[in-house]
Structures are given as structure tokens and as C-alpha cells.
Design an enzyme around this catalytic site. Structure first.
Site, short mmCIF file in Angstrom:
data_model
loop_
_atom_site.label_atom_id
_atom_site.label_comp_id
_atom_site.label_asym_id
_atom_site.label_seq_id
_atom_site.Cartn_x
_atom_site.Cartn_y
_atom_site.Cartn_z
N GLU A 116 0.85 -1.18 0.08
CA GLU A 116 0.12 -0.04 -0.12
C GLU A 116 0.89 1.25 -0.10
O GLU A 116 0.26 2.39 0.47
CB GLU A 116 -0.97 0.07 1.38
N HIS A 139 -3.12 1.82 8.50
CA HIS A 139 -4.03 1.15 7.99
C HIS A 139 -4.10 -0.24 8.31
O HIS A 139 -3.07 -0.82 8.94
CB HIS A 139 -3.68 0.92 6.47
N HIS A 141 -7.14 -3.54 9.80
CA HIS A 141 -8.40 -4.38 9.58
C HIS A 141 -9.36 -4.83 10.60
O HIS A 141 -9.29 -5.83 11.03
CB HIS A 141 -7.93 -5.78 8.72
N GLU A 170 -17.94 10.01 23.41
CA GLU A 170 -16.69 10.03 22.98
C GLU A 170 -16.35 9.93 21.45
O GLU A 170 -15.34 10.43 21.01
CB GLU A 170 -15.67 9.03 23.58
N HIS A 211 -12.77 -3.95 3.32
CA HIS A 211 -11.30 -4.03 3.49
C HIS A 211 -10.72 -3.54 4.75
O HIS A 211 -10.09 -4.63 5.56
CB HIS A 211 -10.50 -3.44 2.15
P1 13P Z 1 1.17 -5.38 2.84
O1 13P Z 1 1.66 -6.76 3.70
O2 13P Z 1 1.86 -5.46 1.72
O3 13P Z 1 1.46 -4.19 3.98
O4 13P Z 1 -0.34 -5.62 2.83
C1 13P Z 1 -1.28 -5.76 3.99
C2 13P Z 1 -2.54 -5.12 3.73
O5 13P Z 1 -3.32 -4.83 4.62
C3 13P Z 1 -2.82 -4.55 2.29
O6 13P Z 1 -4.17 -3.87 2.12
ZN ZN Z 2 -5.24 -4.01 4.02
#
Ligand code: 13P
Ligand code: ZN
Length: 267
Positions: A116, A139, A141, A170, A211
Site C-alpha cells: 500500500e 491502515h 483491518h 466520545e 477491506h
Molecule cells: P502489506 O503486507 O503489503 O502491507 O499488505 C497488507 C494489507 O493490509 C494490504 O491492504
Molecule cells: Zn489492508
């Protein structure tokens, strides 16, 4: 040695702390998520001249606003739980070339940056050009927030922000600009980067449909806190549903009252 620079060591320890929290939250399956932090201001002129271990890796598009900047970035395919234990072995220091067309990997070992990287760097570059530079792109998940994006009805920035804000006061205070939504785009693409940049004009936290989530800021702990607060709100929403009722949520008047009390931007 860059590793001995006290400012850098402190930054890296915060990155490791956040990586550990992402893993223990259950947001970082295998290599899920990535981090970049602009460390340019922490380095001495001599350290900035460190010999690269890999040079001239071409960027997908030119980034003149980032000329000479140095970033710590997590490595592609690296596990967040490993970044937490060994941030130097599972990430790289990269330096953008003076023409903004390529980058070098500095220092210890040639770990290839996250897939990314285009999103991280394009975001940094566009925020600098817009006059509001941010050092951190995070970033991850988070299960509950990604779960919400599987509901078509909630794929509306205003609707989703109001829903999450209304779960706990909050959330309105800690994420005052609400959450932007990028409709599904494949990971690691320039298209995803561009869609994210547009939404960052009005938000500091963006959710990528089905995602993950991305937060920008100057302090990595605060970026984590913003995502954690949104995740808490999503958990309240889901736990009410699991118990068989719909969370009532705070009223618009109560949210309005908070905005006035805490001088929050209107939405
Ligand atoms: P990377 O291992 O390349 O950082 O990818 C993980 C990810 O969350 C892609 O969106
Ligand atoms: Zn990701």
C-alpha cells in the site's frame, strides 16, 4: 547509526507499541495492515546521507512534494505481531530521491515496503501540497468496522458517521470529522489511493469497503485511538443487535449539544 538516534528510537517504539495493539485487538490477521511515519525531521544531515542498501526503486507516480523525505514503512507481507517485536527487521527506512521519481532503502536490511506504499505516499504528498502535512498513515483491518461495510444501507458517509457517533459521546469528540467511505477498490492500487485522497479533504479517517480502515495524523497513538473509538462504537451497535434489540443511539439534539460544548466542526 540511525538506530542509536534517540528521537528515531522513540518513534520506532511507538510504532512497535501500536503494532502490538493492532495484533492484540485482532485487527491484524497474518500481514493485515501497514504503517508509515515521516521521520525526516528526526534525522541529522549526516544520517540523511546514509548509504542505501537498495537504490533507485521507481515510484508508481512522481511525488515531488516528498523529495528527500525519509519514512519508516512496514514491510510487505510482514506480520504486525512481528513488527511489534522487531520493528527494524520487519520494516524499512525509505528515502525519496531528490527528483521525487524513485526511492532508496536505507540502513539495516532491504525489507520491501508495504504493497500500500502508493496510498501512503500519495496521501502524504497530497496533504503536504494542501498545506496540512501529517506524519502518520495507519491502515488496519478492524473486524467490526469492516463488518458494517457489508451492509449496503450503511455505505453512506453521513449515515455511518451519525450511527457510530450516536453509540457513545466520545466517538463524536475523538473523531470529529466523521468517517469517509471508499467504495470497494482492489488493495494496493493507485485508484484506491486517489479515492482516499479525495475523501481526506473532509475526514481524517477513511474506511475502505470490505477491506479496512485508514487514519492520518501527527501522532500514531492518536491515529490508533481514533480507530479504536470507532471500533468501540461498532461493537456497541453489534452487541445490542446480538442481544436482540436495535441500539437506540443518542439523539441528533444530544449530538448537537456535544458539538456546541466541545466546539466540534458541524457535519
Ligand atoms: P502489506 O503486507 O503489503 O502491507 O499488505 C497488507 C494489507 O493490509 C494490504 O491492504
Ligand atoms: Zn489492508
Amino acid at each position: 547509526m540511525i538506530k542509536d538516534n534517540k528521537l528515531i528510537a522513540s518513534e520506532i517504539s511507538h510504532i512497535a507499541e501500536v503494532a502490538s495493539m493492532l495484533w492484540s485487538k485482532g485487527w491484524a490477521e497474518r500481514n493485515g495492515g501497514n504503517i508509515s511515519v515521516d521521520l525526516t525531521d528526526c534525522l541529522t544531515p549526516r544520517e540523511l546521507r546514509t548509504k542505501p542498501v537498495k537504490a533507485g526503486i521507481v515510484l508508481p507516480i512522481p511525488m515531488p512534494a516528498l523529495e528527500g523525505h525519509v519514512f519508516y514503512v512496514t514491510g510487505t507481507g510482514r506480520r504486525m505481531r512481528d513488527v511489534a517485536r522487531e520493528p527494524w527487521e520487519n520494516g524499512a527506512l525509505i528515502k525519496i530521491a531528490n527528483d521525487g521519481l524513485s526511492y532508496d532503502i536505507l540502513g539495516i536490511n532491504p525489507v520491501m515496503p508495504t504493497s500500500e506504499l502508493a496510498s501512503h505516499l500519495l496521501i502524504d504528498s497530497s496533504l503536504i501540497s494542501a498545506g496540512r502535512p501529517m506524519r502518520v498513515v495507519l491502515h488496519t483491518h478492524p473486524t467490526d468496522l469492516i463488518g458494517l461495510t457489508h451492509c449496503k444501507e450503511l455505505l453512506d458517509s453521513r449515515k455511518l458517521s451519525l450511527l457510530l457517533w450516536s453509540m457513545i459521546p466520545e466517538c463524536r469528540i475523538i473523531v470529529p470529522k466523521g468517517i469517509g467511505i471508499v467504495p470497494y477498490v482492489a488493495p494496493g492500487t493507485i485508484e484506491l489511493a486517489r479515492a482516499t485522497i479525495t475523501l481526506l479533504e473532509n475526514h481524517d479517517v477513511i474506511i475502505w469497503e470490505k477491506h479496512g480502515i485508514l487514519a492520518v495524523g501527527d501522532d500514531i497513538i492518536e491515529c490508533f485511538d481514533a480507530i479504536d473509538t470507532l471500533s468501540k462504537a461498532a461493537q456497541i451497535y453489534f452487541s445490542a443487535r446480538a442481544a436482540g434489540f436495535e441500539a437506540e443511539g443518542m439523539t441528533n439534539e444530544q449530538l448537537q449539544e456535544l458539538a456546541l460544548l466541545f466546539k466540534l466542526p458541524s457535519f
